[in-house]
Design a protein around this motif. Sequence first.
Motif, PDB file in Angstrom:
ATOM      1  N   LEU A   1      46.450 -24.962  15.092  1.00 25.40           N
ATOM      2  CA  LEU A   1      45.198 -24.449  14.554  1.00 25.40           C
ATOM      3  C   LEU A   1      44.805 -23.196  15.332  1.00 25.40           C
ATOM      4  N   LYS A   2      44.403 -22.152  14.612  1.00 29.82           N
ATOM      5  CA  LYS A   2      44.052 -20.897  15.260  1.00 29.82           C
ATOM      6  C   LYS A   2      42.855 -21.057  16.182  1.00 29.82           C
ATOM      7  N   GLY A   3      41.919 -21.924  15.825  1.00 33.91           N
ATOM      8  CA  GLY A   3      40.691 -22.052  16.589  1.00 33.91           C
ATOM      9  C   GLY A   3      40.886 -22.544  18.009  1.00 33.91           C
ATOM     10  N   VAL A   4      41.966 -23.300  18.269  1.00 31.52           N
ATOM     11  CA  VAL A   4      42.158 -23.849  19.610  1.00 31.52           C
ATOM     12  C   VAL A   4      43.297 -23.167  20.364  1.00 31.52           C
ATOM     13  N   ALA A   5      43.933 -22.182  19.750  1.00 29.41           N
ATOM     14  CA  ALA A   5      45.066 -21.523  20.393  1.00 29.41           C
ATOM     15  C   ALA A   5      44.640 -20.825  21.689  1.00 29.41           C
ATOM     16  N   LYS A   6      43.404 -20.275  21.716  1.00 27.41           N
ATOM     17  CA  LYS A   6      42.964 -19.543  22.906  1.00 27.41           C
ATOM     18  C   LYS A   6      42.724 -20.456  24.104  1.00 27.41           C
ATOM     19  N   LEU A   7      42.613 -21.786  23.858  1.00 31.98           N
ATOM     20  CA  LEU A   7      42.392 -22.732  24.952  1.00 31.98           C
ATOM     21  C   LEU A   7      43.692 -23.179  25.610  1.00 31.98           C
ATOM     22  N   LYS A   8      44.801 -22.996  24.917  1.00 30.93           N
ATOM     23  CA  LYS A   8      46.071 -23.505  25.423  1.00 30.93           C
ATOM     24  C   LYS A   8      46.468 -22.899  26.770  1.00 30.93           C
ATOM     25  N   PRO A   9      46.289 -21.597  26.998  1.00 30.50           N
ATOM     26  CA  PRO A   9      46.634 -21.054  28.318  1.00 30.50           C
ATOM     27  C   PRO A   9      45.882 -21.721  29.467  1.00 30.50           C
ATOM     28  N   ASN A  10      44.631 -22.155  29.216  1.00 30.44           N
ATOM     29  CA  ASN A  10      43.890 -22.867  30.251  1.00 30.44           C
ATOM     30  C   ASN A  10      44.613 -24.154  30.637  1.00 30.44           C
ATOM     31  N   ALA A  11      45.013 -24.921  29.610  1.00 22.28           N
ATOM     32  CA  ALA A  11      45.695 -26.188  29.870  1.00 22.28           C
ATOM     33  C   ALA A  11      47.011 -25.955  30.611  1.00 22.28           C
ATOM     34  N   GLU A  12      47.745 -24.932  30.221  1.00 22.52           N
ATOM     35  CA  GLU A  12      49.021 -24.643  30.875  1.00 22.52           C
ATOM     36  C   GLU A  12      48.810 -24.231  32.340  1.00 22.52           C
ATOM     37  N   LYS A  13      47.766 -23.459  32.601  1.00 23.86           N
ATOM     38  CA  LYS A  13      47.470 -23.026  33.973  1.00 23.86           C
ATOM     39  C   LYS A  13      47.081 -24.221  34.836  1.00 23.86           C
ATOM     40  N   TRP A  14      46.166 -25.067  34.330  1.00 21.06           N
ATOM     41  CA  TRP A  14      45.724 -26.233  35.110  1.00 21.06           C
ATOM     42  C   TRP A  14      46.873 -27.203  35.351  1.00 21.06           C
ATOM     43  N   LEU A  15      47.735 -27.372  34.340  1.00 21.83           N
ATOM     44  CA  LEU A  15      48.877 -28.272  34.507  1.00 21.83           C
ATOM     45  C   LEU A  15      49.822 -27.749  35.585  1.00 21.83           C
ATOM     46  N   ALA A  16      50.105 -26.451  35.559  1.00 17.70           N
ATOM     47  CA  ALA A  16      51.015 -25.876  36.554  1.00 17.70           C
ATOM     48  C   ALA A  16      50.467 -26.044  37.967  1.00 17.70           C
ATOM     49  N   GLU A  17      49.158 -25.813  38.133  1.00 15.61           N
ATOM     50  CA  GLU A  17      48.557 -25.958  39.460  1.00 15.61           C
ATOM     51  C   GLU A  17      48.544 -27.412  39.912  1.00 15.61           C
ATOM     52  N   SER A  18      48.224 -28.333  39.006  1.00 13.07           N
ATOM     53  CA  SER A  18      48.218 -29.760  39.356  1.00 13.07           C
ATOM     54  C   SER A  18      49.631 -30.253  39.609  1.00 13.07           C
ATOM     55  N   ARG A  19      50.571 -29.778  38.795  1.00 12.18           N
ATOM     56  CA  ARG A  19      51.974 -30.212  38.922  1.00 12.18           C
ATOM     57  C   ARG A  19      52.560 -29.859  40.285  1.00 12.18           C
ATOM     58  N   ALA A  20      52.071 -28.775  40.903  1.00 13.23           N
ATOM     59  CA  ALA A  20      52.599 -28.344  42.197  1.00 13.23           C
ATOM     60  C   ALA A  20      52.208 -29.295  43.333  1.00 13.23           C
ATOM     61  N   HIS A  21      51.223 -30.176  43.095  1.00 11.78           N
ATOM     62  CA  HIS A  21      50.740 -31.091  44.132  1.00 11.78           C
ATOM     63  C   HIS A  21      51.344 -32.494  44.001  1.00 11.78           C
ATOM     64  N   VAL A  22      52.043 -32.790  42.917  1.00 11.92           N
ATOM     65  CA  VAL A  22      52.529 -34.151  42.672  1.00 11.92           C
ATOM     66  C   VAL A  22      54.019 -34.126  42.350  1.00 11.92           C
ATOM     67  N   GLY A  23      54.618 -35.305  42.254  1.00 12.31           N
ATOM     68  CA  GLY A  23      55.999 -35.438  41.824  1.00 12.31           C
ATOM     69  C   GLY A  23      56.055 -35.959  40.400  1.00 12.31           C
ATOM     70  N   ALA A  24      57.211 -35.841  39.774  1.00 10.44           N
ATOM     71  CA  ALA A  24      57.380 -36.300  38.401  1.00 10.44           C
ATOM     72  C   ALA A  24      58.643 -37.142  38.296  1.00 10.44           C
ATOM     73  N   LEU A  25      58.571 -38.193  37.490  1.00  9.36           N
ATOM     74  CA  LEU A  25      59.718 -39.069  37.254  1.00  9.36           C
ATOM     75  C   LEU A  25      60.101 -38.983  35.780  1.00  9.36           C
ATOM     76  N   LYS A  26      61.374 -38.699  35.527  1.00 10.96           N
ATOM     77  CA  LYS A  26      61.918 -38.740  34.172  1.00 10.96           C
ATOM     78  C   LYS A  26      62.697 -40.041  34.046  1.00 10.96           C
ATOM     79  N   VAL A  27      62.110 -41.015  33.363  1.00 15.47           N
ATOM     80  CA  VAL A  27      62.673 -42.360  33.303  1.00 15.47           C
ATOM     81  C   VAL A  27      63.310 -42.604  31.937  1.00 15.47           C
ATOM     82  N   SER A  28      64.559 -43.084  31.947  1.00 12.56           N
ATOM     83  CA  SER A  28      65.230 -43.484  30.710  1.00 12.56           C
ATOM     84  C   SER A  28      65.798 -44.883  30.903  1.00 12.56           C
ATOM     85  N   VAL A  29      65.748 -45.682  29.836  1.00  9.79           N
ATOM     86  CA  VAL A  29      66.233 -47.064  29.858  1.00  9.79           C
ATOM     87  C   VAL A  29      67.201 -47.242  28.702  1.00  9.79           C
ATOM     88  N   THR A  30      68.233 -48.030  28.912  1.00 10.68           N
ATOM     89  CA  THR A  30      69.269 -48.185  27.879  1.00 10.68           C
ATOM     90  C   THR A  30      68.795 -48.973  26.674  1.00 10.68           C
TER      91      THR A  30
END
Length: 370
Positions: A115-144
């Motif tokens: 939706l065009k109306g919310v496209a301008k908000l997406k960079p905010n989410a990407e910026k906050w995620l990148a900054e938060s992601r730098a402080h934590v670890g991530a697990l990619k879990v797969s199960v058979t």
Amino acid sequence: MMMTSRSLAVVLTVATLMAAPDIAAAQPAAPPVAPGTAPASAADATKRAEALVDKAKSLYLEGKYHEAEEALRVAWELNPTFDVAYNLGNTEYQLKKHKEAATYLSFALRHWPLLKGVAKLKPNAEKWLAESRAHVGALKVSVTVAGAEVLVDGKGVGRAPLEGEVFVDPGEHRVEATHLDYEPASQTVGVAKGGTAEVKLAITPVKAAPQASVGVKTEGGANGSFAGAGGPAVAQPLAPVEPPPGKNWVPVIALGAASVVGLGVGIGTTVASNNASGDAHTQSTAIIEAGAQCVRPEASWVGPCEKVRSDASRADTLGNVARVAYIASGVLAIGAVTYALWPKSKRTEPTLVLPVVHSSGAGLAVMGAW
């Protein structure tokens, strides 16, 4: 993902309100229902969530981030949509709760609407995620095995396959996968701040317990012996086995046919429910794209907004009918299998297996003599 016009309006007007808990692929449990009251419908839950988001907006603008976080967490349990996740992710980001912020913001970005109306908000989410992601670890879990429950440090994070990464504090973590029909599997991994660890868990089917062997008397020897690693043995039957009595298969056929009918009704009402939900979604999107909203609609939008509410209510009702039909079909099928496998009594009284379906559930009534 369906999105209400009200919650979208909050995202558009509160560009600074937003950050996230371990949700991964798990869906939050529904809030408890007070005794003697009926569970809230989907429409009621959405309205309650919208009211909570409005409340959180005011609290956020007053700098009361903890109170806003509490209101948004309840709204998320009621209506887990991308816009609630965006607002909650921003709030957690302001509170420096990096793990929670990363979880909610990543969910919002995975489900971001076109939706065009919310496209301008997406960079905010990407910026906050990148900054938060730098402080934590991530697990990619797969199960058979799909459907296995995944736990991290003993806490459930969803069922396989997980939708995205599981964000954790830096350090060692124990990841487990459990399934009723499989042996559990686990792995302990370490993850650094800003790093990612991949976890692959292979679970195997539960092995059936070995049955105890029965001794067989052999020919020869004054005192006799039991067959072992030696030569061939001649089995001595202990007693003749009587053939099973005949069974009347008419109830099995009748119950099976009724089960098929119930399944057909369930499928038909499910399709109708999905169509109604799709109509509501299409109309809601059209209203949003036209710059209107249905909370306090203008006179020209009252009719379309009522149509959205009517379609949503119809979809909910048809969904409930479909669930009852599926339950009835399952109960009838169980009745047929139970009657087919139940040993016939040697007495003359017949055994009857009858399905019982009512508004609050379904079951079987078994009548006979044993």
